[in-house]
Design an enzyme around this catalytic site. Structure first.
Site, mmCIF file in Angstrom:
data_model
loop_
_atom_site.group_PDB
_atom_site.id
_atom_site.type_symbol
_atom_site.label_atom_id
_atom_site.label_comp_id
_atom_site.label_asym_id
_atom_site.label_seq_id
_atom_site.Cartn_x
_atom_site.Cartn_y
_atom_site.Cartn_z
ATOM 1 C CG ASN A 9 -1.736 1.227 1.388
ATOM 2 O OD1 ASN A 9 -1.782 2.068 0.485
ATOM 3 N ND2 ASN A 9 -2.406 1.358 2.524
ATOM 4 C CD1 TRP A 10 3.424 1.041 -3.077
ATOM 5 C CD2 TRP A 10 3.339 2.300 -4.932
ATOM 6 N NE1 TRP A 10 4.075 0.359 -4.077
ATOM 7 C CE2 TRP A 10 4.041 1.109 -5.233
ATOM 8 C CE3 TRP A 10 3.157 3.242 -5.953
ATOM 9 C CZ2 TRP A 10 4.563 0.843 -6.503
ATOM 10 C CZ3 TRP A 10 3.671 2.974 -7.217
ATOM 11 C CH2 TRP A 10 4.370 1.793 -7.483
ATOM 12 C CE LYS A 11 -0.222 3.172 4.800
ATOM 13 N NZ LYS A 11 -0.081 3.250 6.259
ATOM 14 C CG HIS A 94 -5.700 1.880 5.342
ATOM 15 N ND1 HIS A 94 -5.267 2.813 6.262
ATOM 16 C CD2 HIS A 94 -4.672 1.017 5.162
ATOM 17 C CE1 HIS A 94 -4.029 2.519 6.613
ATOM 18 N NE2 HIS A 94 -3.642 1.439 5.959
ATOM 19 C CD GLU A 96 -2.949 5.462 6.767
ATOM 20 O OE1 GLU A 96 -2.932 5.526 5.522
ATOM 21 O OE2 GLU A 96 -2.041 4.897 7.424
ATOM 22 C CD GLU A 166 -3.276 -2.404 7.323
ATOM 23 O OE1 GLU A 166 -2.176 -2.642 6.792
ATOM 24 O OE2 GLU A 166 -3.901 -1.348 7.130
ATOM 25 N N GLY A 172 2.814 2.340 10.793
ATOM 26 C CA GLY A 172 3.764 3.429 10.640
ATOM 27 C C GLY A 172 4.505 3.799 11.918
ATOM 28 C CB SER A 212 5.560 -1.745 12.089
ATOM 29 O OG SER A 212 5.171 -0.398 12.329
ATOM 30 N N GLY A 233 2.919 -1.071 4.272
ATOM 31 C CA GLY A 233 2.961 0.358 3.985
ATOM 32 C C GLY A 233 4.380 0.810 3.684
ATOM 33 N N GLY A 234 5.029 1.386 4.685
ATOM 34 C CA GLY A 234 6.360 1.978 4.512
ATOM 35 C C GLY A 234 7.351 1.100 3.764
#
Ligand code: 13P
Length: 249
Positions: A9-11, A94, A96, A166, A172, A212, A233-234
Site C-alpha cells: 500500500n503505497w499510500k 483502511h 486512515e 491492521e 507506521g 510495521s 505500507g512503509g
C-alpha cells in the site's frame, strides 16, 4: 486453498515517475512461485503500472473507491474506472480512511458491494486503536468491523474478499504486533468467519497482517498458521524491503 498474498500500500507516496521506477523493479524481481503480489498504487499510477506488469503473480490494486457508481461526485474514482485500468484489487476500510475521512461501517459495506459487483477483490481492513487494545476491547472492535462490513454478503461474494488485520497502533510506528498477538487475532477472525459462513469458507479466506511489517519480522509473522501474508505500507516503498518481505514465505 487460500492464497498467500503480499500487498504493498503505497499510500500518498511516489510521483508518477517514481512509481513507475518502483513498479519496474518489483516486476523484474517477482517470481511466479504462487505467492500473489499486489501493488496498491495511487489512482493516477494505475494505468502506467498496469502496463509495466508482465508477471502472472503480480497484480494491481487501488487504495480506495467511491461509494457511488458514477455521476456528479467531483474528485471521486468509481469501481468501474478502477477496473477499467486493469486493476484487480481495491483496499477498503483502511484505518486512515476510517479516521481521517470518517468512513463508517455502513459506507464501507456499500463500497465492498460495489467493488464485488465490478469484479474487484476487496482487501477489507480492520483493526483496533491502542486505547481499545489497552482496554481489552480489541477482539470486540474487530468483530464488529467485520460483521458490519462483510457479514451481509452471500457466501459466494464473501469468498472473494481478502481481510487485512491492521492494528492501528502498529501502522507506521515501527512497533509491530507480536507474532502471538497477530496469530491470536487472525485465529479469532477465522473462527468468526467459520461461525457465519462455515469451515470451508473460513479455511479459504486469506487474512493478511499489516502494521510495521518489514523484512526482519515478516518471516516470524507469516509463519503463523492463520497469517496468510501482509499488507505493507512503509516497507513497500522500497523494492529491496518489499521483495524481502515477499521472500519471507
Ligand atoms: P506500515 O507498514 O507503514 O506500518 O503501514 C501498514 C499499512 O497501513 C498498510 O496498509
Amino acid at each position: 486453498m487460500r492464497k498467500k498474498i503480499v500487498a504493498g500500500n503505497w499510500k500518498m507516496n511516489k510521483t508518477l515517475q517514481e512509481g513507475i521506477e518502483l513498479a519496474r523493479t518489483v516486476n523484474r524481481q517477482v517470481e511466479d512461485n504462487g505467492i500473489v503480489v499486489v501493488l496498491c498504487t495511487p489512482f493516477i499510477h494505475l494505468t502506467e503500472v498496469r502496463n509495466i506488469i508482465t508477471k502472472d503473480s503480480l497484480f494491481l490494486g487501488a487504495q480506495n473507491c467511491a461509494s457511488e457508481t458514477s455521476g456528479a461526485f467531483t474528485g471521486e474514482v468509481s469501481v468501474d474506472m478502477i477496473k477499467s485500468t486493469g486493476a484487480d484489487y481495491v483496499i477498503i476500510g483502511h484505518s486512515e480512511r476510517r479516521s481521517y475521512y470518517n468512513e463508517d461501517d455502513a459506507l464501507l459495506n456499500k463500497k465492498v458491494k460495489l467493488a464485488l459487483a465490478a469484479e474487484l477483490t476487496p482487501i477489507f481492513c480492520c483493526g483496533e486503536v491502542l486505547a481499545e487494545r489497552q482496554a481489552g476491547n480489541h477482539m470486540r472492535v474487530v468483530k464488529t468491523q467485520i460483521e458490519k462490513g462483510l457479514f451481509d454478503l452471500s457466501i459466494d461474494d464473501f469468498s472473494k474478499v481478502v481481510i487485512a488485520y491492521e492494528p492501528v497502533w502498529a501502522i507506521g510506528t515501527g512497533v509491530n504486533a507480536t507474532s502471538d498477538q497477530a496469530q491470536e487475532m487472525h485465529k479469532a477472525i477465522r473462527e468468526l468467519v467459520a461461525e457465519k459462513y462455515g469451515n470451508l469458507a473460513a479455511d479459504n479466506t486469506s487474512i493478511l497482517y499489516g502494521g510495521s511489517c518489514k523484512p526482519s519480522n515478516a518471516k516470524e509473522l507469516f509463519a503463523n498458521p492463520d497469517v496468510d501474508g501482509g499488507l505493507i505500507g512503509g516497507a513497500s516503498l522500497n523494492a529491496a524491503d518489499f521483495m524481502g518481505i515477499v521472500s519471507a514465505f
